[in-house]
Design a protein around this motif. Sequence first.
Motif, PDB file in Angstrom:
ATOM      1  N   ASP A   1       0.826  -1.207   0.000  1.00  8.68           N
ATOM      2  CA  ASP A   1       0.000   0.000   0.000  1.00  8.68           C
ATOM      3  C   ASP A   1       0.861   1.258   0.000  1.00  8.68           C
ATOM      4  OD1 ASP A   1      -2.347  -1.467   0.042  1.00  8.68           O
ATOM      5  OD2 ASP A   1      -2.800  -1.066   2.141  1.00  8.68           O
ATOM      6  N   ILE A   2       1.867   1.286   0.861  1.00  6.58           N
ATOM      7  CA  ILE A   2       2.714   2.479   0.979  1.00  6.58           C
ATOM      8  C   ILE A   2       3.487   2.730  -0.308  1.00  6.58           C
ATOM      9  CG2 ILE A   2       4.698   3.459   2.204  1.00  6.58           C
ATOM     10  CD1 ILE A   2       3.541   1.888   4.702  1.00  6.58           C
ATOM     11  N   VAL A   3       4.034   1.672  -0.896  1.00  6.55           N
ATOM     12  CA  VAL A   3       4.776   1.828  -2.155  1.00  6.55           C
ATOM     13  C   VAL A   3       3.846   2.365  -3.245  1.00  6.55           C
ATOM     14  CG1 VAL A   3       6.025   0.586  -3.982  1.00  6.55           C
ATOM     15  CG2 VAL A   3       6.536   0.114  -1.565  1.00  6.55           C
ATOM     16  N   LEU A   4       2.636   1.835  -3.326  1.00  2.38           N
ATOM     17  CA  LEU A   4       1.690   2.301  -4.341  1.00  2.38           C
ATOM     18  C   LEU A   4       1.255   3.745  -4.114  1.00  2.38           C
ATOM     19  CD1 LEU A   4      -0.357  -0.975  -4.702  1.00  2.38           C
ATOM     20  CD2 LEU A   4       1.009   0.115  -6.499  1.00  2.38           C
ATOM     21  N   LEU A   5       1.283   4.197  -2.879  1.00  4.76           N
ATOM     22  CA  LEU A   5       0.943   5.590  -2.589  1.00  4.76           C
ATOM     23  C   LEU A   5       2.027   6.565  -3.023  1.00  4.76           C
ATOM     24  CD1 LEU A   5      -0.562   5.336   1.008  1.00  4.76           C
ATOM     25  CD2 LEU A   5      -1.759   6.127  -1.031  1.00  4.76           C
ATOM     26  N   TYR A   6       3.298   6.211  -2.814  1.00  2.00           N
ATOM     27  CA  TYR A   6       4.355   7.213  -2.879  1.00  2.00           C
ATOM     28  C   TYR A   6       5.433   7.035  -3.945  1.00  2.00           C
ATOM     29  CZ  TYR A   6       2.185   8.640   1.433  1.00  2.00           C
ATOM     30  OH  TYR A   6       1.265   9.052   2.361  1.00  2.00           O
ATOM     31  N   TRP A   7       5.671   5.833  -4.430  1.00  6.56           N
ATOM     32  CA  TRP A   7       6.771   5.665  -5.401  1.00  6.56           C
ATOM     33  C   TRP A   7       6.358   6.253  -6.746  1.00  6.56           C
ATOM     34  CZ3 TRP A   7       7.770   4.165  -0.841  1.00  6.56           C
ATOM     35  CH2 TRP A   7       9.036   3.737  -0.479  1.00  6.56           C
ATOM     36  N   PRO A   8       7.333   6.667  -7.559  1.00  9.82           N
ATOM     37  CA  PRO A   8       7.021   7.289  -8.858  1.00  9.82           C
ATOM     38  C   PRO A   8       6.247   6.362  -9.794  1.00  9.82           C
ATOM     39  CG  PRO A   8       9.334   7.613  -8.272  1.00  9.82           C
ATOM     40  CD  PRO A   8       8.765   6.635  -7.284  1.00  9.82           C
ATOM     41  N   ARG A   9       5.399   6.967 -10.605  1.00  6.24           N
ATOM     42  CA  ARG A   9       4.497   6.177 -11.466  1.00  6.24           C
ATOM     43  C   ARG A   9       5.226   5.237 -12.410  1.00  6.24           C
ATOM     44  NH1 ARG A   9       2.917  11.256 -14.252  1.00  6.24           N
ATOM     45  NH2 ARG A   9       4.567  11.387 -15.781  1.00  6.24           N
ATOM     46  N   ASP A  10       6.345   5.655 -13.001  1.00  3.28           N
ATOM     47  CA  ASP A  10       7.046   4.764 -13.934  1.00  3.28           C
ATOM     48  C   ASP A  10       7.616   3.550 -13.212  1.00  3.28           C
ATOM     49  OD1 ASP A  10       6.385   6.424 -16.037  1.00  3.28           O
ATOM     50  OD2 ASP A  10       8.283   7.526 -15.967  1.00  3.28           O
ATOM     51  N   VAL A  11       8.084   3.747 -11.998  1.00  5.82           N
ATOM     52  CA  VAL A  11       8.576   2.642 -11.177  1.00  5.82           C
ATOM     53  C   VAL A  11       7.425   1.688 -10.867  1.00  5.82           C
ATOM     54  CG1 VAL A  11       9.517   2.066  -8.897  1.00  5.82           C
ATOM     55  CG2 VAL A  11      10.478   3.982 -10.190  1.00  5.82           C
ATOM     56  N   LEU A  12       6.262   2.243 -10.531  1.00  2.00           N
ATOM     57  CA  LEU A  12       5.098   1.412 -10.193  1.00  2.00           C
ATOM     58  C   LEU A  12       4.569   0.651 -11.398  1.00  2.00           C
ATOM     59  CD1 LEU A  12       3.145   3.752  -7.782  1.00  2.00           C
ATOM     60  CD2 LEU A  12       4.637   1.819  -7.213  1.00  2.00           C
ATOM     61  N   ARG A  13       4.562   1.269 -12.542  1.00  2.00           N
ATOM     62  CA  ARG A  13       4.088   0.561 -13.746  1.00  2.00           C
ATOM     63  C   ARG A  13       4.912  -0.692 -13.980  1.00  2.00           C
ATOM     64  NH1 ARG A  13       2.892   6.081 -16.766  1.00  2.00           N
ATOM     65  NH2 ARG A  13       0.660   6.160 -16.333  1.00  2.00           N
ATOM     66  N   GLN A  14       6.220  -0.559 -13.814  1.00  2.00           N
ATOM     67  CA  GLN A  14       7.100  -1.713 -13.969  1.00  2.00           C
ATOM     68  C   GLN A  14       6.838  -2.744 -12.867  1.00  2.00           C
ATOM     69  OE1 GLN A  14       8.987  -1.996 -16.663  1.00  2.00           O
ATOM     70  NE2 GLN A  14       9.609  -4.030 -16.036  1.00  2.00           N
ATOM     71  N   ALA A  15       6.651  -2.282 -11.640  1.00  2.00           N
ATOM     72  CA  ALA A  15       6.435  -3.171 -10.499  1.00  2.00           C
ATOM     73  C   ALA A  15       5.120  -3.936 -10.602  1.00  2.00           C
ATOM     74  CB  ALA A  15       6.474  -2.371  -9.202  1.00  2.00           C
TER      75      ALA A  15
END
Length: 187
Positions: free
Chosen positions: A118-132
């Motif tokens: 949840d925390i990572v999805l709230l705060y990490w940059p969108r391009d990083v999250l798309r890959q994740a």
Amino acid sequence: MRRWGFVLLLLLTACSGVATGQSDNQPLFAPGRVLNLPAPGDLGHRAEWLQQITVHHGADVFAFEGRISVTPERFQLVGLDGLGRRAMTVVWEKSGLVTATRADWLPPQVKPGAMLADIVLLYWPRDVLRQALKSSGATLQEIGRTRIVSIGTEEVLHIDDLGNGRVTYRNNAWGYLIDVQTVEVTP
């Protein structure tokens, strides 16, 4: 499901710590959906946050405090109850290892890894999250200050950044809504 009700019950009461199993530390953001964790340093900056968190799950409302520290080497979350007593600690190392301690009475349904996701999805940059999110079959859409995570056509998560450190996070997969007020602490 009562998953977050138990998490919040944990954070509202005292604790004596026990280690969690590795499966409890899996970063699930929805049933059967694992977030492929980036590195803590992929946040792009060091951070020290204090958070007031209110969770709505059905008719239940729970509040607790979170303290988060992020460096390129590691992430640490400490959950505190209303009296300031430590209830849970989650540590995520640059190597990818996630460890946690929590109350010995905590029901096995509570998964510290889900809190981390949840925390990572709230705060990490969108391009990083798309890959994740790729390996889970989920996609991220960002519209202005809103993030939506979908699986196929189903909206699983809806995140609204309301400004001034306030965020709302709705997890449709597990049926809870979280209001987060974050203050960045300068070291």
